[in-house]
Write an enzyme that holds these catalytic residues in place. Sequence first.
Site, PDB file in Angstrom:
ATOM      1  N   ASN A   1       0.829  -1.209   0.000  1.00 14.09           N
ATOM      2  CA  ASN A   1       0.000   0.000   0.000  1.00 14.09           C
ATOM      3  C   ASN A   1       0.867   1.264   0.000  1.00 14.09           C
ATOM      4  O   ASN A   1       0.391   2.347   0.308  1.00 14.09           O
ATOM      5  CB  ASN A   1      -0.912   0.014   1.228  1.00 14.09           C
TER       6      ASN A   1
ATOM      7  N   HIS B   1     -13.376  -1.407   7.314  1.00 16.39           N
ATOM      8  CA  HIS B   1     -12.217  -2.172   7.767  1.00 16.39           C
ATOM      9  C   HIS B   1     -12.466  -2.816   9.139  1.00 16.39           C
ATOM     10  O   HIS B   1     -13.198  -2.285   9.981  1.00 16.39           O
ATOM     11  CB  HIS B   1     -11.039  -1.204   7.870  1.00 16.39           C
TER      12      HIS B   1
ATOM     13  N   GLU C   1     -15.583   4.672   4.604  1.00 10.44           N
ATOM     14  CA  GLU C   1     -14.196   4.858   4.169  1.00 10.44           C
ATOM     15  C   GLU C   1     -14.157   5.767   2.943  1.00 10.44           C
ATOM     16  O   GLU C   1     -15.168   5.924   2.262  1.00 10.44           O
ATOM     17  CB  GLU C   1     -13.577   3.488   3.834  1.00 10.44           C
TER      18      GLU C   1
ATOM     19  N   SER D   1     -10.821  -0.763   1.174  1.00 11.79           N
ATOM     20  CA  SER D   1      -9.510  -1.398   1.139  1.00 11.79           C
ATOM     21  C   SER D   1      -9.457  -2.675   0.309  1.00 11.79           C
ATOM     22  O   SER D   1      -8.402  -3.027  -0.195  1.00 11.79           O
ATOM     23  CB  SER D   1      -9.036  -1.690   2.563  1.00 11.79           C
TER      24      SER D   1
ATOM     25  N   ASP E   1     -12.747   7.103   7.116  1.00 11.91           N
ATOM     26  CA  ASP E   1     -11.406   6.527   7.162  1.00 11.91           C
ATOM     27  C   ASP E   1     -10.792   6.647   5.763  1.00 11.91           C
ATOM     28  O   ASP E   1     -11.234   5.991   4.828  1.00 11.91           O
ATOM     29  CB  ASP E   1     -11.523   5.058   7.602  1.00 11.91           C
TER      30      ASP E   1
ATOM     31  N   HIS F   1      -6.823   4.677   2.379  1.00 12.97           N
ATOM     32  CA  HIS F   1      -6.349   4.401   1.015  1.00 12.97           C
ATOM     33  C   HIS F   1      -6.517   5.578   0.061  1.00 12.97           C
ATOM     34  O   HIS F   1      -6.264   5.440  -1.130  1.00 12.97           O
ATOM     35  CB  HIS F   1      -7.052   3.168   0.454  1.00 12.97           C
TER      36      HIS F   1
ATOM     37  N   LYS G   1       0.552   3.943   4.728  1.00  8.72           N
ATOM     38  CA  LYS G   1       0.300   3.545   3.332  1.00  8.72           C
ATOM     39  C   LYS G   1       0.942   4.559   2.404  1.00  8.72           C
ATOM     40  O   LYS G   1       2.167   4.605   2.339  1.00  8.72           O
ATOM     41  CB  LYS G   1      -1.194   3.316   3.155  1.00  8.72           C
TER      42      LYS G   1
END
Length: 394
Positions: free
Chosen positions: A48, A134, A181, A185, A210, A213, A244
Amino acid sequence: MSSLVDILNQRLTTAREQNLFRELRRVDSAPGRQLRSGGRAFLNFSANDYLGLAGYPALKEAAIQAVEKFGAGAGASRLISGSLAPFHELEEALAAFKRTEAALTFATGYAAALGAITALAGRDDILILDKLVHACIVDAARLSGAKLRIFAHNDLEDLEDKLRWAEINRPAGASVLVITEGIFSMDGDAAPLREIVELKNRYDAWLMVDEAHATGILGKNGRGLADELGVSREIEVQMGTLGKALGASGGYICGSRALIDYLVNRARSFIFSTAPVPAAAAAAAAGIRLAQSPEGGQRRRKLFDRINQFVSGLKEAGQTAMHPAGAIVPLILGRENLALTAAARLRDQGIYVPAIRYPTVARGAARLRFTFSADHTAGDVGELVKALETLELK
Ligand SMILES: *Cc1c(COP(=O)(O)O)cnc(C)c1O
């Protein structure tokens, strides 16, 4: 009573039979487009580290200088023996990067979710989670003791149903927090944050996003998806990881000064844990600087060139992959053994891609998960596409 070892061995045998056994593969190289394992070199499509910063000279140098100045370990939690300067510098950099009043960092993103969610929600409160958030958010939500409602992935109608339910069932004074998110993910798609913001405002709820990513790769200077969609100011709790795209290690919460002061007082994973190593904070601050620099912009462009190259290559090879919102492209194969076999065949060809299985994704939704880095060359991605063409992925 059976011995612990016997019981564990039985359970492990069951996991093996279901193709769900996992094991660690030792790697003997620094992070990058290639990795060395078992004496062999592999092209790495599993990390990542989207901007290729984990091994970037400026980050390593920042970590080394922090070790020289502040030592290898922090010595205690930040409330006990004083809070080292690199954490403050990092939090100022984060708040400026995310354009929030303040920021707080944790040892990991996992700890950030655990600390923030359990601090914000208790027994009377209601948490409304996207089905695909997640594991750290799921664990935190359970630990909080709050009432949980799950809405179908990215389904605004279902989210509205749950918000309506919460409106009727919330005790006086209880709060409602929606959690989703930026980029998911394991599926690689993005949340419709504008619409979610509109809904949570209408139903008087708060929103936590979140951006593990999305931070570093989307939005102006890599500020994230909320920034790209212009809703950053409307999100009460912005979370992410420094491990990440930012190339270092740690987790963060960004938001109002009140939120951050409250977490310092109430987030148990922050209070009752030794501060991370100062080197991690210094490296993360360097990662944030780099993400906002012209070099960061170039790296994002390179990254998206590679992702687009891969997606068109897959199409030409007759595979359908969802167009990714970020740097994660899943190829869903279904049964666990199909994903395991495909990953093993790719390793035979010198390509390292993880087979993602239950419990990371639902049973029967096993997949290969390709992730890309600005350090990959067009030749690397070409090799990957060619290797996939030789697999029978059915
Ligand atoms: C990786 C990840 C985390 C956890 O962050 P760490 O710093 O690795 O603990 C949290 N949320 C999402 C969506 C992630 O992908």
